[in-house]
Motif scaffolding. Sequence first.
Motif, short mmCIF file in Angstrom:
data_model
loop_
_atom_site.label_atom_id
_atom_site.label_comp_id
_atom_site.label_asym_id
_atom_site.label_seq_id
_atom_site.Cartn_x
_atom_site.Cartn_y
_atom_site.Cartn_z
N GLY A 5 -17.07 21.95 -35.34
CA GLY A 5 -16.69 20.90 -36.30
C GLY A 5 -16.16 19.66 -35.65
N THR A 6 -15.60 19.80 -34.45
CA THR A 6 -14.99 18.61 -33.83
C THR A 6 -16.01 17.69 -33.20
OG1 THR A 6 -14.71 19.86 -31.78
CG2 THR A 6 -12.87 19.86 -33.34
N THR A 7 -17.23 18.23 -32.93
CA THR A 7 -18.23 17.38 -32.27
C THR A 7 -18.63 16.21 -33.14
OG1 THR A 7 -19.05 19.33 -31.14
CG2 THR A 7 -20.48 17.40 -31.18
N GLY A 8 -18.70 16.42 -34.45
CA GLY A 8 -19.11 15.34 -35.33
C GLY A 8 -17.99 14.41 -35.70
N THR A 9 -16.74 14.92 -35.64
CA THR A 9 -15.62 14.09 -36.07
C THR A 9 -15.07 13.22 -34.95
OG1 THR A 9 -14.08 15.89 -35.61
CG2 THR A 9 -14.97 15.74 -37.84
N GLU A 10 -15.14 13.67 -33.72
CA GLU A 10 -14.56 12.90 -32.63
C GLU A 10 -15.21 11.53 -32.45
OE1 GLU A 10 -12.84 16.44 -29.73
OE2 GLU A 10 -14.56 15.21 -29.12
N PRO A 11 -16.53 11.40 -32.50
CA PRO A 11 -17.11 10.06 -32.39
C PRO A 11 -16.65 9.12 -33.49
CG PRO A 11 -18.76 11.72 -31.97
CD PRO A 11 -17.56 12.45 -32.48
N ARG A 12 -16.60 9.64 -34.72
CA ARG A 12 -16.14 8.78 -35.83
C ARG A 12 -14.69 8.39 -35.63
NH1 ARG A 12 -19.28 12.43 -38.96
NH2 ARG A 12 -17.41 13.59 -39.57
N SER A 13 -13.87 9.33 -35.17
CA SER A 13 -12.46 9.01 -34.93
C SER A 13 -12.31 7.97 -33.84
CB SER A 13 -11.71 10.29 -34.55
OG SER A 13 -10.37 10.00 -34.21
N SER A 14 -13.05 8.11 -32.76
CA SER A 14 -12.95 7.14 -31.67
C SER A 14 -13.44 5.77 -32.10
CB SER A 14 -13.74 7.63 -30.46
OG SER A 14 -15.13 7.72 -30.77
N ILE A 15 -14.44 5.72 -32.94
CA ILE A 15 -14.93 4.42 -33.43
C ILE A 15 -13.85 3.74 -34.26
CG2 ILE A 15 -16.57 3.33 -35.00
CD1 ILE A 15 -18.65 5.36 -34.07
N ARG A 16 -13.16 4.51 -35.11
CA ARG A 16 -12.09 3.91 -35.93
C ARG A 16 -10.97 3.39 -35.04
NH1 ARG A 16 -13.14 8.39 -39.40
NH2 ARG A 16 -11.40 9.53 -38.43
N VAL A 17 -10.60 4.18 -34.03
CA VAL A 17 -9.53 3.75 -33.14
C VAL A 17 -9.93 2.49 -32.39
CG1 VAL A 17 -8.19 4.39 -31.10
CG2 VAL A 17 -8.60 6.07 -32.90
N ARG A 18 -11.16 2.43 -31.92
CA ARG A 18 -11.63 1.23 -31.21
C ARG A 18 -11.65 0.01 -32.13
NH1 ARG A 18 -15.19 4.82 -28.02
NH2 ARG A 18 -14.63 4.52 -25.82
N LEU A 19 -12.02 0.22 -33.39
CA LEU A 19 -12.02 -0.90 -34.34
C LEU A 19 -10.60 -1.42 -34.55
CD1 LEU A 19 -14.63 0.26 -37.03
CD2 LEU A 19 -14.88 -1.54 -35.31
N VAL A 20 -9.65 -0.49 -34.65
CA VAL A 20 -8.25 -0.92 -34.77
C VAL A 20 -7.82 -1.68 -33.51
CG1 VAL A 20 -5.87 -0.12 -34.96
CG2 VAL A 20 -7.65 0.95 -36.34
N GLY A 21 -8.28 -1.21 -32.34
CA GLY A 21 -7.96 -1.92 -31.11
C GLY A 21 -8.54 -3.32 -31.07
N VAL A 22 -9.78 -3.46 -31.50
CA VAL A 22 -10.39 -4.79 -31.57
C VAL A 22 -9.61 -5.69 -32.52
CG1 VAL A 22 -12.46 -6.08 -32.25
CG2 VAL A 22 -12.68 -3.96 -30.93
N LEU A 23 -9.19 -5.11 -33.66
CA LEU A 23 -8.41 -5.90 -34.63
C LEU A 23 -7.08 -6.34 -34.03
CD1 LEU A 23 -8.15 -6.99 -37.50
CD2 LEU A 23 -7.18 -4.79 -38.17
N LEU A 24 -6.41 -5.45 -33.29
CA LEU A 24 -5.15 -5.82 -32.64
C LEU A 24 -5.35 -6.95 -31.64
CD1 LEU A 24 -3.41 -2.38 -31.98
CD2 LEU A 24 -2.61 -4.20 -33.49
N VAL A 25 -6.42 -6.87 -30.86
CA VAL A 25 -6.70 -7.92 -29.88
C VAL A 25 -6.95 -9.26 -30.57
CG1 VAL A 25 -8.33 -8.69 -28.13
CG2 VAL A 25 -7.55 -6.33 -28.13
N LEU A 26 -7.71 -9.23 -31.66
CA LEU A 26 -7.99 -10.47 -32.38
C LEU A 26 -6.72 -11.03 -33.02
CD1 LEU A 26 -11.40 -9.57 -34.08
CD2 LEU A 26 -11.01 -11.01 -32.06
N LEU A 27 -5.91 -10.15 -33.61
CA LEU A 27 -4.67 -10.62 -34.23
C LEU A 27 -3.70 -11.17 -33.20
CD1 LEU A 27 -4.01 -7.87 -36.95
CD2 LEU A 27 -4.81 -10.21 -37.30
N SER A 28 -3.70 -10.61 -32.00
CA SER A 28 -2.79 -11.08 -30.97
C SER A 28 -3.13 -12.49 -30.50
CB SER A 28 -2.81 -10.12 -29.77
OG SER A 28 -4.09 -10.11 -29.17
N LEU A 29 -4.33 -12.95 -30.80
CA LEU A 29 -4.69 -14.32 -30.45
C LEU A 29 -3.87 -15.34 -31.24
CD1 LEU A 29 -8.59 -14.05 -30.17
CD2 LEU A 29 -6.90 -14.03 -28.32
N VAL A 30 -3.42 -14.94 -32.44
CA VAL A 30 -2.62 -15.87 -33.27
C VAL A 30 -1.29 -16.20 -32.60
CG1 VAL A 30 -1.53 -16.21 -35.51
CG2 VAL A 30 -3.78 -15.10 -35.37
N PRO A 31 -0.46 -15.20 -32.23
CA PRO A 31 0.77 -15.56 -31.50
C PRO A 31 0.50 -16.16 -30.13
CG PRO A 31 0.49 -13.18 -31.57
CD PRO A 31 -0.52 -13.75 -32.50
#
Length: 260
Positions: A5-31
């Motif tokens: 069961g974890t084989t299918g969920t781990e890629p989706r989880s990592s994609i979500r985490v990476r998207l949050v990371g990209v969002l943090l990087v973009l938001l940090s450009l404001v300050p």
Amino acid sequence: MTVTGTTGTEPRSSIRVRLVGVLLVLLSLVPAVSCWLVFSAWLPHDVERYREYRAAEPCPDPSTVGKGADCLLTVAFTVERTRNEPGKRSGGYTATLDGTPVWSGTVSFGDPDPVLERLAPGDRITGTVWRGDVMTVGKGELRQNTSDAPRDEPQMTYALGTFLGLLAALGLGFGAVRIARPLGREPFTWRPLGKTLLIVVTAACAGVGLPAVWIGVPSWIVPAVVVPIVAVTAWRLHQHVRRTAARDRSPSQAEPTEPA
């Protein structure tokens, strides 16, 4: 072949985490951009304006200059009304003045002492106008600066710029870790590392900036003190979180084995 069961969920989880990371990087450009503007535009403008105000001389012939002149224009005002409300966060200390035809309007103050608290409607006072704004008001021998008067207090501007720069660094750092290591980002998480560092950055900038203004120390001391405080705190907290996580992962004692 059996698929866990974890084989299918781990890629989706990592994609979500990476998207949050990209969002943090973009938001940090404001300050980050705001920090650059503070040090490259706001701070030099305030420093230069204060120097020009200190170098300004009284107008040679007040009757021939306008209210936007670079010289110091002395104007006789009549007080129409005042506002002295200490409980207000902003706009609690104001005075409406009539200096027709040179200048009429409302001026703000940072506190009521020593002139504003002594004013009453109908009082005649004097004021200094520079570049279209009232810089000071006076009654008798007393003088008080308005909120528009330039001040030699760049320490809080340095503190604000330092706060924005460190905030951008936190966002970039935590975002980069999420992008590079989506499934192994500990201890670079909001709790306890991110939240604690944000509190430390805020407290350090305010705790150093305000006393620096009161004491009158050079403004460069603010980032020179705040940045090492935050860096040392981040390093010690990072080491503490890693030791705690390692201790939690290691078994406290060997589990007994059952006899065959």
